[in-house]
Design an enzyme around this catalytic site. Structure first.
Site, PDB file in Angstrom:
ATOM      1  N   LYS A 188      29.409   8.366 -16.313  1.00 15.68           N
ATOM      2  CA  LYS A 188      30.126   9.319 -17.169  1.00 15.68           C
ATOM      3  C   LYS A 188      29.286  10.590 -17.346  1.00 15.68           C
ATOM      4  CE  LYS A 188      30.537   6.200 -20.458  1.00 15.68           C
ATOM      5  NZ  LYS A 188      29.929   5.081 -19.702  1.00 15.68           N
ATOM      6  N   THR A 189      28.014  10.420 -17.690  1.00 19.01           N
ATOM      7  CA  THR A 189      27.154  11.596 -17.879  1.00 19.01           C
ATOM      8  C   THR A 189      26.945  12.318 -16.549  1.00 19.01           C
ATOM      9  OG1 THR A 189      26.031  10.329 -19.591  1.00 19.01           O
ATOM     10  CG2 THR A 189      24.949  12.347 -18.882  1.00 19.01           C
ATOM     11  N   ASP A 200      28.985  12.872 -25.682  1.00 17.81           N
ATOM     12  CA  ASP A 200      28.821  11.470 -25.313  1.00 17.81           C
ATOM     13  C   ASP A 200      29.190  10.604 -26.521  1.00 17.81           C
ATOM     14  OD1 ASP A 200      28.150   9.382 -23.700  1.00 17.81           O
ATOM     15  OD2 ASP A 200      25.985   9.649 -23.846  1.00 17.81           O
ATOM     16  N   THR A 238      32.458   4.488 -24.366  1.00 16.14           N
ATOM     17  CA  THR A 238      32.451   3.123 -23.844  1.00 16.14           C
ATOM     18  C   THR A 238      33.571   2.325 -24.511  1.00 16.14           C
ATOM     19  OG1 THR A 238      30.792   2.716 -25.536  1.00 16.14           O
ATOM     20  CG2 THR A 238      29.981   2.985 -23.301  1.00 16.14           C
ATOM     21  N   ARG A 249      23.146   2.342 -13.026  1.00 15.09           N
ATOM     22  CA  ARG A 249      21.936   2.457 -13.858  1.00 15.09           C
ATOM     23  C   ARG A 249      21.085   1.188 -13.755  1.00 15.09           C
ATOM     24  NH1 ARG A 249      23.437   3.812 -19.237  1.00 15.09           N
ATOM     25  NH2 ARG A 249      23.253   5.999 -18.665  1.00 15.09           N
TER      26      ARG A 249
END
Ligand code: ADP
Length: 365
Positions: free
Chosen positions: A88-89, A133, A182, A241
Site C-alpha cells: 500500500k505504501t 496510512d 488494513t 515485507r
C-alpha cells in the site's frame, strides 16, 4: 520499516517497539542507522513497472494516471486496503512519481484533532498527493473535514463561539488523497464513498515472491541461489515485507557463517535458527496451535481463552496471528470458537483427537 513511517509515527505497540529500537540505534550510531534506513527505502520500488505482481491493480492505475496526465488534472482519490506488507505504501510512493507531483505522508493515529490535519490540507500544492496510512484510525471530528476537502477541495471552519460563531470556507488546491487501511470494514460509508478508485491488495504468488527476493538480493548485494530463493518465498506468507525481512536475516547469517553465498542449505539453517518452519509459521503461530491443540484439545475454544493462556492481547491474535493460520487452513473460526484442522494436528505431528476433531476430518478429506 519506511523512512516515511518513521517521520509520521503510528501508535500501535509493535510500531512503538520498532520506533524505540530505531531510536536506540540512532543514539548508538547515527551513521549506521541512516545506512539501514537508506537500505530499507532502497528495497521499495519507485516506479510502477518496477513493482512485481498486482497486475490488475497496476493496469487500472496506469490507465487512471495516463488519463489524468492527459487532462492536466489531479488523479482521483484512491483507497488501498489489504493486510500489512503487501504494497500500500509502495503504491503511494510510486503514484506521485508517475504523476510527477510531490507527496506528503501522514498516519491516521497522529491526526488526533482537526488542527493536525487542516494545515496539511491548506499547504498542499496543486495536484499534490496526500497519503494517509491507517486511515480508519482517524477520529470522526477530523474525518469530517476530509468530506468537503475531497469532494469540493474546500474546508469549512467555524470561527468564534455562541452567537459570534461564523463559518468560513477555505478553498484548497486540487489534490489527490491516497488512503491505506488494513481494515476496510472500519471505514465509514461517507469517507469510503469519496474515493473514486478503490483497490484491494491480495497476497503474492510463490513466483512473484521469488522475483521480489531476486530483485532485492541484487540491491542488498547478496548472491541467492534459485533453490534458496524458492525456499524463502515458500516461507514468506505471501507477503513482500516478510520476504524482505527473511532475506535480510539470511544475508546476515550467510555473511557471518557461509562466506556470503545463500544456498538452499544456508537459507534453511538460517530460518531454523529463528524458528521459521516450512510453512512460514513463526514461534508465536506455533504457540497458538500448541495452546489450541495440546491444552484445549483442538477446540472449539474462545479467542480470549487462547489469548489469556498465551499471555498476549486478543487483538494481536486476531490481527497478526490468525489471518495466516486461517489462510493456511490450520484453524477454523466457528460461532462456537476456534477449531484446529487436521492439517494443524499433522503439522504439529499429533494424531487428530477422537470426537469433534475426527468429525472435521471429513470436511478436508
Ligand atoms: P504496506 O504499506 O501495505 O504495509 P509496503 O508498501 O510498506 O506495505 O511494502 C513493504 C515492502 O514490500 C516494501 O518496502 C517493498 O520492498 C516490498 N514490496 C511491496 N510491494 C511490492 C511489489 N509489488 N513489488 C516489489 N516489492 C514490493
Amino acid at each position: 520499516m519506511t523512512r516515511e513511517k518513521i517521520i509520521n509515527g503510528d501508535d500501535d505497540d509493535s510500531w512503538e517497539n520498532e520506533q524505540d529500537s530505531v531510536e536506540e540505534s540512532l543514539n548508538a550510531d547515527p551513521g549506521l542507522a541512516t545506512a539501514a534506513l537508506a537500505e530499507d527505502s532502497n528495497l521499495r520500488p519507485s516506479r510502477l513497472d518496477e513493482m512485481i505482481g498486482q497486475m490488475d491493480v497496476k493496469e487500472r492505475l496506469q490507465i487512471a494516471i495516463d488519463a489524468a496526465k492527459r487532462r492536466g488534472e489531479s488523479l482521483g482519490h484512491i483507497l488501498f486496503d489489504g493486510p500489512p506488507g503487501l504494497g500500500k505504501t509502495t503504491f503511494a510512493t510510486v503514484i506521485p512519481q508517475e504523476m510527477n507531483v510531490p507527496v506528503e505522508f501522514l498516519s491516521g493515529p497522529v491526526l488526533k484533532a482537526p488542527k493536525d490535519l487542516i494545515p496539511c490540507l491548506t499547504n498542499l500544492v496543486a495536484h499534490q498527493v496526500l497519503f494517509i496510512d491507517e486511515i480508519h484510525r482517524i477520529p470522526k471530528a477530523v474525518e469530517e473535514y476530509l468530506y468537503t476537502a475531497m469532494e469540493d477541495f474546500r474546508i469549512d471552519m467555524v470561527i468564534g463561539e455562541g452567537i459570534n460563531a461564523r463559518t468560513h470556507s477555505f478553498q484548497l488546491r486540487p489534490f489527490t488523497l491516497i488512503g491505506a487501511t488494513t481494515r476496510a470494514g472500519m471505514l465509514s460509508g461517507p469517507l469510503r464513498d469519496r474515493f473514486q478508485i478503490r483497490e484491494h491488495l491480495g497476497y503474492y504468488s510463490h513466483s512473484e515472491l521469488q522475483q521480489i527476493i531476486h530483485r532485492n538480493a541484487t540491491i542488498l548485494k547478496v548472491k541467492v541461489e534459485a533453490e534458496a530463493a524458492a525456499e524463502i518465498a515458500g516461507r514468506s506468507r505471501g507477503t513482500p515485507r516478510v520476504a524482505n525481512n527473511r532475506l535480510r536475516w539470511i544475508r546476515d547469517y550467510a555473511q557471518s557463517r557461509a562466506n556470503g553465498l545463500v544456498s538452499l542449505e544456508v537459507a534453511r539453517d538460517a530460518m531454523r535458527m529463528v524458528k521459521i518452519d516450512e510453512l512460514g509459521l513463526d514461534h508465536q503461530d506455533r504457540s497458538y496451535l500448541e495452546v489450541l491443540i495440546r491444552i484445549c484439545g483442538g477446540g472449539p475454544t474462545g479467542i480470549e481463552t487462547i489469548a489469556a493462556t498465551m499471555n498476549v492481547a486478543t487483538d494481536t491474535l486476531t490481527d497478526d496471528v490468525e489471518p495466516f493460520l486461517l489462510r493456511s487452513e490450520l484453524i477454523l473460526r466457528t460461532p462456537r470458537g476456534r477449531v484446529a484442522t487436521p492439517k494443524a494436528f499433522s503439522h504439529l505431528k499429533l494424531p487428530p483427537p477422537p470426537g469433534p476433531g475426527a468429525d472435521q476430518k471429513t470436511l478436508f478429506d
